[in-house]
Design an enzyme around this catalytic site. Sequence first.
Site, PDB file in Angstrom:
ATOM      1  N   GLU A 142      50.899  29.120  36.206  1.00 55.94           N
ATOM      2  CA  GLU A 142      51.503  30.351  36.722  1.00 55.94           C
ATOM      3  C   GLU A 142      50.449  31.434  36.883  1.00 55.94           C
ATOM      4  OE1 GLU A 142      54.882  28.270  36.658  1.00 55.94           O
ATOM      5  OE2 GLU A 142      54.604  30.263  37.564  1.00 55.94           O
ATOM      6  N   HIS A 202      45.734  34.551  15.577  1.00 51.32           N
ATOM      7  CA  HIS A 202      47.087  34.895  15.111  1.00 51.32           C
ATOM      8  C   HIS A 202      47.464  34.098  13.873  1.00 51.32           C
ATOM      9  CE1 HIS A 202      47.968  36.344  19.476  1.00 51.32           C
ATOM     10  NE2 HIS A 202      47.249  37.196  18.816  1.00 51.32           N
ATOM     11  N   GLN A 222      44.911  31.668  20.056  1.00 53.84           N
ATOM     12  CA  GLN A 222      46.060  32.449  19.608  1.00 53.84           C
ATOM     13  C   GLN A 222      47.073  31.547  18.916  1.00 53.84           C
ATOM     14  OE1 GLN A 222      47.458  35.533  22.656  1.00 53.84           O
ATOM     15  NE2 GLN A 222      46.147  34.238  23.922  1.00 53.84           N
ATOM     16  N   CYS A 269      50.196  39.325  -3.630  1.00 54.68           N
ATOM     17  CA  CYS A 269      48.777  39.379  -4.029  1.00 54.68           C
ATOM     18  C   CYS A 269      47.846  38.859  -2.932  1.00 54.68           C
ATOM     19  CB  CYS A 269      48.569  38.607  -5.328  1.00 54.68           C
ATOM     20  SG  CYS A 269      48.654  36.820  -5.135  1.00 54.68           S
ATOM     21  N   ARG A 328      59.004  25.081  12.460  1.00 57.99           N
ATOM     22  CA  ARG A 328      57.897  25.065  13.414  1.00 57.99           C
ATOM     23  C   ARG A 328      56.757  24.216  12.873  1.00 57.99           C
ATOM     24  NH1 ARG A 328      56.240  30.814  15.328  1.00 57.99           N
ATOM     25  NH2 ARG A 328      54.729  29.568  16.485  1.00 57.99           N
ATOM     26  N   GLY A 355      46.154  28.626  29.137  1.00 57.48           N
ATOM     27  CA  GLY A 355      47.500  28.598  28.598  1.00 57.48           C
ATOM     28  C   GLY A 355      47.967  29.834  27.887  1.00 57.48           C
ATOM     29  N   THR A 356      47.574  31.009  28.383  1.00 59.44           N
ATOM     30  CA  THR A 356      48.116  32.235  27.807  1.00 59.44           C
ATOM     31  C   THR A 356      48.663  33.142  28.916  1.00 59.44           C
ATOM     32  OG1 THR A 356      47.687  34.191  26.435  1.00 59.44           O
ATOM     33  CG2 THR A 356      45.838  33.381  27.768  1.00 59.44           C
ATOM     34  N   SER A 357      49.738  33.837  28.617  1.00 63.51           N
ATOM     35  CA  SER A 357      50.345  34.747  29.603  1.00 63.51           C
ATOM     36  C   SER A 357      49.578  36.063  29.667  1.00 63.51           C
ATOM     37  CB  SER A 357      51.805  35.023  29.213  1.00 63.51           C
ATOM     38  OG  SER A 357      51.865  35.579  27.902  1.00 63.51           O
ATOM     39  N   VAL A 373      48.938  29.032  16.401  1.00 57.46           N
ATOM     40  CA  VAL A 373      49.031  28.870  14.948  1.00 57.46           C
ATOM     41  C   VAL A 373      49.139  27.391  14.578  1.00 57.46           C
ATOM     42  CG1 VAL A 373      50.020  31.161  14.537  1.00 57.46           C
ATOM     43  CG2 VAL A 373      51.547  29.236  15.074  1.00 57.46           C
TER      44      VAL A 373
HETATM   45  N1  APR Z   1      48.926  24.250  30.708  1.00 59.24           N
HETATM   46  C1  APR Z   1      48.420  25.514  30.828  1.00 59.24           C
HETATM   47  N2  APR Z   1      49.198  26.643  30.733  1.00 59.24           N
HETATM   48  C2  APR Z   1      50.513  26.459  30.542  1.00 59.24           C
HETATM   49  C3  APR Z   1      51.104  25.169  30.430  1.00 59.24           C
HETATM   50  C4  APR Z   1      50.232  24.036  30.517  1.00 59.24           C
HETATM   51  N3  APR Z   1      50.693  22.797  30.404  1.00 59.24           N
HETATM   52  N4  APR Z   1      52.442  25.323  30.238  1.00 59.24           N
HETATM   53  C5  APR Z   1      52.674  26.668  30.239  1.00 59.24           C
HETATM   54  N5  APR Z   1      51.521  27.352  30.430  1.00 59.24           N
HETATM   55  C6  APR Z   1      51.321  28.808  30.467  1.00 59.24           C
HETATM   56  C7  APR Z   1      52.513  29.622  30.934  1.00 59.24           C
HETATM   57  O1  APR Z   1      52.535  29.750  32.338  1.00 59.24           O
HETATM   58  C8  APR Z   1      52.272  30.965  30.250  1.00 59.24           C
HETATM   59  O2  APR Z   1      51.493  31.818  31.069  1.00 59.24           O
HETATM   60  O3  APR Z   1      51.073  29.232  29.150  1.00 59.24           O
HETATM   61  C9  APR Z   1      51.465  30.592  29.002  1.00 59.24           C
HETATM   62  C10 APR Z   1      52.209  30.744  27.692  1.00 59.24           C
HETATM   63  O4  APR Z   1      52.452  32.111  27.509  1.00 59.24           O
HETATM   64  P1  APR Z   1      53.172  32.639  26.176  1.00 59.24           P
HETATM   65  O5  APR Z   1      54.357  31.829  25.909  1.00 59.24           O
HETATM   66  O6  APR Z   1      53.325  34.115  26.359  1.00 59.24           O
HETATM   67  O7  APR Z   1      52.129  32.288  25.022  1.00 59.24           O
HETATM   68  P2  APR Z   1      50.809  33.080  24.569  1.00 59.24           P
HETATM   69  O8  APR Z   1      50.175  33.789  25.713  1.00 59.24           O
HETATM   70  O9  APR Z   1      49.965  32.141  23.811  1.00 59.24           O
HETATM   71  O10 APR Z   1      51.452  34.164  23.565  1.00 59.24           O
HETATM   72  C11 APR Z   1      50.609  35.059  22.925  1.00 59.24           C
HETATM   73  O11 APR Z   1      52.424  35.982  21.651  1.00 59.24           O
HETATM   74  O12 APR Z   1      54.377  35.544  20.622  1.00 59.24           O
HETATM   75  C12 APR Z   1      53.074  35.846  20.394  1.00 59.24           C
HETATM   76  O13 APR Z   1      51.718  35.345  18.514  1.00 59.24           O
HETATM   77  C13 APR Z   1      52.365  34.760  19.614  1.00 59.24           C
HETATM   78  O14 APR Z   1      50.154  33.811  19.991  1.00 59.24           O
HETATM   79  C14 APR Z   1      51.340  34.216  20.619  1.00 59.24           C
HETATM   80  C15 APR Z   1      51.129  35.391  21.552  1.00 59.24           C
END
Ligand code: APR
Length: 278
Positions: free
Chosen positions: A241, A128, A110, A139, A75, A213-215, A112
Amino acid sequence: MDAEIIPGLAEAADLARAARRVVVLSGAGLSAESGVPTFREAQTGLWERYSPEQLATEDAFLADPELVWSWYRWRARLIRSCPPNAGHLAVAAWQRRLAANGDALTIATQNVDDLHERAGAEVLAHLHGSLFDDRCADCGEPAAHDTGTAPEGDAGSAPDLESMLRVAPPRCAVCGVGVLRPGVVWFGEMLPADALANTLAALEQCDLAVVAGTSATVQPAASLPYAALGAGAAVVEVNPEVTEFSTAATVHLRGTAGQVLPALVRAYDGHHGHHRSD
Ligand code: APR
């Protein structure tokens, strides 16, 4: 032109023009257009192809440190081969603009990866952790050298765990007992206390939060936008989404970060007389 494309963009642009203290909360979707896989997207998400129980818990690392270490090296190599995208660059530009006007844009992510930083932005909190912040599993001392710099081999496509090149995590150069582990927050682990406290403080003082960009499924990060709402700020969500947070958002912009964030910065520029190319 922009306003017509995405419903709500005009309203979000008004909020962007008026905002003086902005917090950007970013997730994996912000880095998707750079070529970094997200976690939960159908087919392409990392947790669609790999088991977090086998790779992203402390027990998994204790059970097979080579497997986990090697997967996180892959990664790190992948992210090193990915450039920041228009979304990262827009956030960095917006941060500079606000600072030039004596205001502030704060970033809590969130992610890394180091794409915000490579886009020229300052990040308040990696909630994260980071793939480039290894430390001793015993340590806790940070790695003496940046193990992310020279991961051997190219990133290539997502490895099959059975045939993946396995390398053992290096011994800690400080205590000589433990081995290095990735500096990320695994499932079941606490977030860095400072990162969380600083992010909450910034959200409670902001007048606009942008959640990109987070779910909004992983806690406690998924609850953070509510701190801004609770403090009377507006919250704009950027995501192609609908998410767990969408109904609570002041404005949900159904578009990609690479498309929407530059439009918000153009709106800000338009109002603040910045006709600048970057
Ligand atoms: N622009 C904006 N959003 C986007 C794009 C884009 N180009 N492509 C995808 N997405 C959205 C998706 O629709 C989804 O809702 O980004 C989101 C990604 O969601 P996850 O894959 O669940 O990622 P995230 O929310 O960052 O995950 C949270 O989960 O696995 C752990 O520690 C890990 O930090 C991570 C945490």
